[in-house]
Design an enzyme around this catalytic site. Structure first.
Site, PDB file in Angstrom:
ATOM      1  N   CYS A  46       0.848  -1.187   0.000  1.00  8.35           N
ATOM      2  CA  CYS A  46       0.000   0.000   0.000  1.00  8.35           C
ATOM      3  C   CYS A  46       0.889   1.244   0.000  1.00  8.35           C
ATOM      4  CB  CYS A  46      -0.873   0.025   1.245  1.00  8.35           C
ATOM      5  SG  CYS A  46      -1.826  -1.478   1.454  1.00  8.35           S
ATOM      6  N   ARG A  51       1.152   2.295  -6.038  1.00  5.56           N
ATOM      7  CA  ARG A  51       1.370   1.215  -5.069  1.00  5.56           C
ATOM      8  C   ARG A  51       0.076   0.496  -4.693  1.00  5.56           C
ATOM      9  NH1 ARG A  51       6.238   1.400  -2.309  1.00  5.56           N
ATOM     10  NH2 ARG A  51       5.304   0.190  -0.625  1.00  5.56           N
ATOM     11  N   TRP A  54      -3.794  -1.535  -1.318  1.00  5.24           N
ATOM     12  CA  TRP A  54      -3.775  -2.717  -2.176  1.00  5.24           C
ATOM     13  C   TRP A  54      -4.180  -3.849  -1.244  1.00  5.24           C
ATOM     14  CZ3 TRP A  54      -3.698  -3.507  -7.186  1.00  5.24           C
ATOM     15  CH2 TRP A  54      -3.404  -4.773  -7.678  1.00  5.24           C
ATOM     16  N   ASN A  90       0.780  -0.830   6.003  1.00  6.61           N
ATOM     17  CA  ASN A  90       1.182  -1.549   4.797  1.00  6.61           C
ATOM     18  C   ASN A  90       1.844  -2.824   5.281  1.00  6.61           C
ATOM     19  OD1 ASN A  90       2.203  -2.316   2.273  1.00  6.61           O
ATOM     20  ND2 ASN A  90       4.041  -1.071   2.523  1.00  6.61           N
ATOM     21  N   GLY A  91       1.400  -3.967   4.768  1.00  6.19           N
ATOM     22  CA  GLY A  91       2.009  -5.228   5.183  1.00  6.19           C
ATOM     23  C   GLY A  91       0.963  -6.224   5.627  1.00  6.19           C
ATOM     24  N   GLU A 141       8.969 -19.452 -20.347  1.00  2.00           N
ATOM     25  CA  GLU A 141       8.794 -18.091 -19.824  1.00  2.00           C
ATOM     26  C   GLU A 141       9.937 -17.185 -20.299  1.00  2.00           C
ATOM     27  OE1 GLU A 141       6.608 -16.310 -18.627  1.00  2.00           O
ATOM     28  OE2 GLU A 141       7.536 -14.740 -17.444  1.00  2.00           O
ATOM     29  N   LYS A 170       9.184 -13.805 -22.470  1.00  2.55           N
ATOM     30  CA  LYS A 170       9.649 -12.467 -22.067  1.00  2.55           C
ATOM     31  C   LYS A 170      10.380 -11.785 -23.223  1.00  2.55           C
ATOM     32  CE  LYS A 170       8.111 -11.694 -18.126  1.00  2.55           C
ATOM     33  NZ  LYS A 170       6.894 -12.248 -18.718  1.00  2.55           N
ATOM     34  N   GLU A 193       7.833 -10.756 -25.953  1.00  2.00           N
ATOM     35  CA  GLU A 193       6.947  -9.633 -25.652  1.00  2.00           C
ATOM     36  C   GLU A 193       7.705  -8.323 -25.479  1.00  2.00           C
ATOM     37  OE1 GLU A 193       4.342 -10.614 -22.329  1.00  2.00           O
ATOM     38  OE2 GLU A 193       5.976 -11.348 -21.108  1.00  2.00           O
ATOM     39  N   HIS A 217      13.866 -34.061 -31.789  1.00  6.38           N
ATOM     40  CA  HIS A 217      12.696 -34.361 -32.616  1.00  6.38           C
ATOM     41  C   HIS A 217      12.332 -33.200 -33.534  1.00  6.38           C
ATOM     42  CE1 HIS A 217      12.190 -38.076 -30.474  1.00  6.38           C
ATOM     43  NE2 HIS A 217      12.155 -37.438 -29.328  1.00  6.38           N
ATOM     44  N   LYS A 257      -2.009  -5.133 -20.112  1.00  5.81           N
ATOM     45  CA  LYS A 257      -1.764  -5.774 -18.824  1.00  5.81           C
ATOM     46  C   LYS A 257      -2.888  -6.742 -18.477  1.00  5.81           C
ATOM     47  CE  LYS A 257       0.526  -6.347 -15.015  1.00  5.81           C
ATOM     48  NZ  LYS A 257       1.642  -7.294 -15.211  1.00  5.81           N
TER      49      LYS A 257
HETATM   50  C1  G6P Z   1      -1.727 -10.513 -20.488  1.00  4.52           C
HETATM   51  C2  G6P Z   1      -0.445  -9.963 -19.887  1.00  4.52           C
HETATM   52  C3  G6P Z   1       0.444 -11.089 -19.370  1.00  4.52           C
HETATM   53  C4  G6P Z   1      -0.317 -11.959 -18.397  1.00  4.52           C
HETATM   54  C5  G6P Z   1      -1.616 -12.491 -19.029  1.00  4.52           C
HETATM   55  C6  G6P Z   1      -2.500 -13.174 -18.014  1.00  4.52           C
HETATM   56  O1  G6P Z   1      -1.461 -11.175 -21.667  1.00  4.52           O
HETATM   57  O2  G6P Z   1       0.252  -9.213 -20.849  1.00  4.52           O
HETATM   58  O3  G6P Z   1       1.579 -10.543 -18.710  1.00  4.52           O
HETATM   59  O4  G6P Z   1       0.490 -13.027 -17.995  1.00  4.52           O
HETATM   60  O5  G6P Z   1      -2.373 -11.402 -19.565  1.00  4.52           O
HETATM   61  O6  G6P Z   1      -2.962 -12.210 -17.109  1.00  4.52           O
HETATM   62  P1  G6P Z   1      -3.522 -12.545 -15.698  1.00  4.52           P
HETATM   63  O7  G6P Z   1      -3.910 -11.213 -15.112  1.00  4.52           O
HETATM   64  O8  G6P Z   1      -4.735 -13.433 -15.884  1.00  4.52           O
HETATM   65  O9  G6P Z   1      -2.469 -13.239 -14.932  1.00  4.52           O
END
Ligand code: G6P
Length: 615
Positions: A2, A27, A75, A101-102, A485, A489, A492, A508, A610
């Site tokens: 937070c 935050r 948050w 916060n915490g 992953e 990364k 993207e 294969h 996002k």
């Molecule tokens: C979008 C974001 C990713 C994320 C995915 C799932 O594609 O760009 O970074 O992993 O959604 O989002 P979520 O909020 O369900 O984890």
């Protein structure tokens, strides 16, 4: 995570505090609130939703002028993001206001004791107990708020930054910290406390970072720091030379870098408060009984993007610890294949945002088939947890960068907690075995920190590979989703061709992609898994023999990979199942640095969002 701000000075407090909150809104933005202290008493205003909602309340009911105040942007961790759970929280008489916060791990026991003593709580938060504890101890502390807060801090377990004001001492703000951030801003005839300097750099750049387990008593002209026992203590003074927008990012160039660096904290916070007083595991919102969980005969994880890969990692642990079959399915595919589901199926939806439409639709489908649904989510009160039978929250705090980093690690940890919980309920692991794994998990923040401390090696490598047109990633077992992953990364962020493969699949087909100089990252499993490890060492030799430039991530001291690695990234020694929590970190740093070197917007890559709320 937070945002917290406190002010004592000569200016109108409400303006300074609300402006500070605006700077801290990144935050957390579930709710916001202020408490203003004056000789006339406390004025508390708080509202769910963004800061604009609080602005409206303050405009409709303006507080009396005063120069002392505290403010909070939330948050949510404990309790839904609504008006009642918004901070500040007050004691029975409205004399003391607290923001936090915490996570206070032992709040349930404290709340129970306080309620037995006649205290009435309004909210579901862990924070409110602090206001009532202060009410209890103040008389014995001669109404000294600093001494009262020190006394209360000694009773608390967990992580917290607390800031409090007392209507009977309206020229003082007192704050405390343990394992959550707190910084003091020293001005001329005014002083500030805040979660970070962005809250006050419009007023002063003279900052003091508080140390662990310290309390600070702040008045207009004085800042007095002690430890929790009242012994004089010192913080770390520094001058802030960032501008306001850099300050929001804690001085980092990108939110993503900041979030990568927050991973030790995200992991530690996700582990907080999981043990009941008798030492057994407890989860956040479990509306499924132990009998329901004993009834489960299959687990299906549904998720998207990076959350999907955390599910792929979790599958290995869940099957190993619970002996339940565990499938992992892309949420967007799940309901179109007529999956076999019934009351005994546990569907686990992993989602940072709690709003991803594909995942939401998959969970609705699962519920319609009468399966049990458990959400692993970072956003308290979002749609998917609301519609689920149970929730485990990842306490990673808001993730601003589009590419997920700290939530990936926190999701793996939350999945592991679920796996251990199922093992506990179903009796597939003894209590001491579960305790051992929990201990190993508690060692992960330090191990991640080691990876972060070595960041420069990876960043230099990224700058060197800036001309690469294709990068491959290989892994086996839990190293396989890490490879996926790592490749995601890079796609993207750097808009580069990148592929992750199961190392065993190489022969294969994918090995045809290997050509002179192609960078190939290989995640080598710990040596304890001898068979796995030796197979990966062979795979490294196979790609190297075909001209690949091998970048090997291997356990510290694993000499067997040295002859075949063009570049070695050492990983701290951790058990195989926990290795993704450290091995992912250099891959995140690599993608971030390469994208930045290519001049891309790291936080907002092209074409991505996002939270994707369309199917
Ligand atoms: C979008 C974001 C990713 C994320 C995915 C799932 O594609 O760009 O970074 O992993 O959604 O989002 P979520 O909020 O369900 O984890």
């Amino acid at each position: 995570m937070c945002g917290i701000v406190g002010y004592v000075g000569q200016q109108e407090a409400v303006g300074v505090v609300v402006e500070g909150l605006r700077r801290l809104e990144y935050r957390g933005y579930d709710s916001a609130g202020v408490a203003l202290a004056s000789a006339g008493g406390l004025h508390v205003a708080k509202r769910a939703g963004k800061l604009a909602n609080l602005d409206k309340v303050l405009a409709e009911q303006p507080p009396a002028p005063t120069t002392t105040g505290i403010g909070h942007t939330r948050w949510a961790t404990h309790g839904a993001p609504n008006d009642v759970n918004a901070h500040p929280h007050t004691d029975c008489h409205g004399r003391i206001a607290v923001i936090h916060n915490g996570i206070i791990e032992n709040f349930a026991e404290l709340r129970d004791t306080l309620e037995r003593a006649g205290h009435e709580m309004d909210s579901e938060t862990d924070t409110e107990v602090v206001a009532h504890l202060l009410e209890e101890v103040l008389p014995a502390c001669d109404d000294d708020l600093g001494e009262a807060l020190r006394t209360v801090c000694r009773l608390l377990r967990g992580a917290f930054t607390l800031v409090v004001v007392d209507a009977q001492d309206p020229d003082t703000v007192v704050a405390a910290r343990r394992s959550s951030p707190l910084v003091v801003g020293r001005g001329d005839g005014e002083n500030f406390v805040a979660s970070d300097v962005s809250a006050f750099i419009a007023h002063t750049r003279d900052a003091v970072e508080l140390g662990q387990d310290q309390v600070v008593v702040v008045t207009r002209d004085h800042v007095v720091i002690t430890d929790f026992h009242g012994q004089p203590a010192e913080g770390t003074p520094y001058q802030v030379d960032w501008d306001a927008s850099a300050a929001e990012k804690g001085g980092y160039d990108w939110f993503m870098l900041k979030e990568i660096d927050e991973q030790p904290q995200a992991v530690a916070d996700t582990l907080l408060g999981r043990l009941s007083p008798n030492g057994t595991l407890q989860l956040d919102e479990m509306r499924l009984s132990d009998d329901d969980l004993r009834d489960v005969n299959k687990v299906i994880i549904v998720s998207c993007g990076t959350s999907f890969y955390s599910g792929l990692v979790a599958k290995y642990a869940i099957e190993h610890w619970t002996r339940l079959p565990c499938e992992v399915e892309l949420a967007s595919e799940f309901r179109y294949r007529d999956p076999v589901l019934d009351r005994s199926t546990l569907v686990v939806a992993i989602t940072q945002s709690g709003e991803t439409m594909d995942t939401l639709m998959a969970t609705r489908y699962a519920r319609a088939q009468r399966a049990k649904v458990l959400a692993i989510c970072n956003t308290n009160g979002s749609t998917i947890p609301r519609e689920s039978d149970a929730v485990i929250y990842t306490h990673a705090g808001p993730e601003v960068a589009v590419a997920s980093t700290k939530c990936f690690l926190a999701q793996i940890v939350a999945c592991y907690l679920l796996g251990l919980y199922l093992a506990q309920v179903r009796g597939t692991k003894y209590g001491d075995e579960i305790a051992t794994i929990l201990d190993q998990l508690h060692g992960i923040p330090a191990a991640v920190q080691i990876m972060l401390d070595g960041a420069e090696q990876v960043r230099a490598l990224a700058r060197e590979l800036v001309g690469a047109t294709s990068v491959l990633f290989l892994g086996r077992h839990v190293g396989y989703p890490v490879a996926l992953e790592g490749a995601l990364k890079l796609k993207e962020l750097a808009y580069l061709h990148a592929e992750g493969f199961a190392a065993g699949e190489l022969k294969h087909g994918p090995i045809a992609l290997v050509d002179e100089g192609v960078p190939v990252f290989v995640v080598a499993p710990p040596r304890a898994r001898e068979v796995l490890h030796d197979k990966v060492v062979s795979n490294i030799q196979e790609v190297r023999a075909r001209g690949a430039r091998t970048i090997v991530l291997a356990e510290d001291g694993d000499e067997s990979v040295v002859p075949y690695a063009d570049e070695l990234i050492w990983l701290p020694r951790v058990p195989t199942l926990l290795q993704p929590l450290v091995a992912t970190v250099p891959l995140q740093l690599f993608a971030c640095e390469l994208a930045a070197a290519l001049g891309h917007d790291v936080d907002q890559p092209r074409n991505l969002a996002k939270s994707v709320t369309v199917e």
